[in-house]
Design an enzyme around this catalytic site. Structure first.
Site, PDB file in Angstrom:
ATOM      1  N   HIS A 146      46.317  40.419  41.266  1.00 11.66           N
ATOM      2  CA  HIS A 146      47.710  40.332  40.809  1.00 11.66           C
ATOM      3  C   HIS A 146      48.067  41.558  39.964  1.00 11.66           C
ATOM      4  CE1 HIS A 146      51.301  38.282  39.037  1.00 11.66           C
ATOM      5  NE2 HIS A 146      50.971  39.021  37.984  1.00 11.66           N
ATOM      6  N   GLU A 147      47.208  41.898  39.013  1.00  8.69           N
ATOM      7  CA  GLU A 147      47.501  43.027  38.124  1.00  8.69           C
ATOM      8  C   GLU A 147      47.450  44.360  38.871  1.00  8.69           C
ATOM      9  OE1 GLU A 147      48.725  42.462  35.335  1.00  8.69           O
ATOM     10  OE2 GLU A 147      48.248  40.324  35.244  1.00  8.69           O
ATOM     11  N   HIS A 150      50.731  45.110  40.395  1.00  7.65           N
ATOM     12  CA  HIS A 150      51.725  45.749  39.529  1.00  7.65           C
ATOM     13  C   HIS A 150      51.545  47.269  39.527  1.00  7.65           C
ATOM     14  CE1 HIS A 150      53.506  42.122  38.102  1.00  7.65           C
ATOM     15  NE2 HIS A 150      52.446  41.694  37.435  1.00  7.65           N
ATOM     16  N   GLU A 222      56.883  39.683  39.904  1.00  4.97           N
ATOM     17  CA  GLU A 222      55.684  38.876  39.666  1.00  4.97           C
ATOM     18  C   GLU A 222      55.242  38.155  40.939  1.00  4.97           C
ATOM     19  OE1 GLU A 222      53.768  38.747  37.078  1.00  4.97           O
ATOM     20  OE2 GLU A 222      54.989  40.048  35.813  1.00  4.97           O
TER      21      GLU A 222
END
Length: 325
Positions: A146-147, A150, A222
């Site tokens: 997930h990170e 980003h 997100e």
């Protein structure tokens, strides 16, 4: 899956364009009306330069402040205690075909994980100690995915660019408010200080409205990072679901019952948050909460003031992606 990803990507692009176009059109119209349309571009350029300078400084040196606040300690592969965390980040970075970011352990008393970057400090990722103790290595990899998303999607730069609009609206509105308060001046339309005062207040109000648009874009950002974890990390969708449930349950072990009694009451919409944590969470409670999120119908306005989607929306999106893995 391809349609879900494409739809999300198109929605993000169109939302960003809409925020920028509508924001600049509103600013141009207001300034043009009061100061002349020939002068409006110059005024916008001046205000934009002022705001952009501070935004760029925040972007360049923000990581230094983050490192201080979170008490970050850098980890390398040879670290006897946390080298395994670096190896997980390296593995997920390889899945995403990007260089391994700098890895940090955050010595703070709540579960969190975050990525940040700037041209000066490069790409960075931090994971807090409670999160490492709470999750399995496979769940940690899903969170890392997930990170990494980003970082891949240049989310920092996107938010800084789009965030200029509400900031511009606020400061221009603030200037008009003071101009009206002090009596306007300049002749013509500008003699009406009362109108200047009211327009200034209106622009400040519009800045808060545009902040809601930015929050909407951030929720899509997100969700897109969730998708990145699901499609790049093996079993990422399933593991991210259980990771999210564990983090929420760590803030309140009885949250399932609270969901049933009063819909939507949850302390925070952040993916990784909480202060009074319980790291020993029974597996059956994790599965019960995930199943609950999969099946509830969430109001479109449940997360309107949050920068993260409602957890149930995230679980339902991830559930769609599990069938492709």
């Amino acid at each position: 899956m391809i349609w879900e990803v494409t739809k999300l990507r198109i929605s993000m692009i169109l939302s960003a364009i809409a925020i920028l176009v509508l924001g600049f059109a509103l600013i141009y119209g207001i300034l043009g009306y009061f100061f002349g349309f020939s002068n409006a571009p110059l005024l916008i350029t001046g205000a934009l330069a002022f705001v952009t300078i501070f935004t760029i400084l925040q972007w360049l040196f923000g990581p230094a402040l983050i490192k201080s606040i979170y008490h970050l300690t850098e980890v390398d592969p040879t670290d006897p205690q946390y080298g395994w965390v670096y190896n997980l980040v390296q593995e997920v970075a390889m899945y995403n075909r990007m260089n391994t970011p700098k890895v940090y352990i955050a010595n703070v008393p709540f579960p969190n994980a975050f990525a940040f970057e700037s041209p000066i400090y490069g790409k960075n990722m931090a994971i807090t100690l409670p999160l490492l103790r709470m999750l399995t290595p496979e769940e940690v990899k899903a969170v890392i995915g997930h990170e990494i998303g980003h970082l891949r999607h240049k989310d920092t730069e996107l938010l800084l660019a789009v965030g200029l609009i509400p900031t511009l609206l606020y400061w221009i509105g603030y200037g008009l408010w003071w101009g009206g308060l002090l009596g306007g001046g300049g002749g013509g339309r500008n003699d009406n200080s009362g109108i200047l005062f009211l327009i200034g207040i209106a622009l400040i109000a519009f800045s808060f409205l545009f902040n809601l648009f930015v929050l909407f874009l951030n929720r899509m950002r997100e969700a897109y990072a969730d998708v990145n974890s699901a499609i790049t990390v093996p079993n990422g969708a399933k593991n991210l679901q259980t990771a999210l449930a564990k983090i929420v349950l760590s803030t309140d072990p009885d949250i399932i019952e609270r969901y049933k009694k009063k819909y939507g009451q949850i302390g925070s919409m952040l993916l990784f948050s909480g202060f009074q944590i319980n790291e020993d969470i029974p597996a059956y409670k994790v599965q019960e909460l995930v199943e609950y999120w999969r099946n509830i119908k969430v109001s479109p306005f449940a997360d309107i003031f949050s920068d993260h989607p409602h957890p149930a929306k995230r679980i339902q999106l991830l559930e769609k992606l599990t069938h492709t893995q």
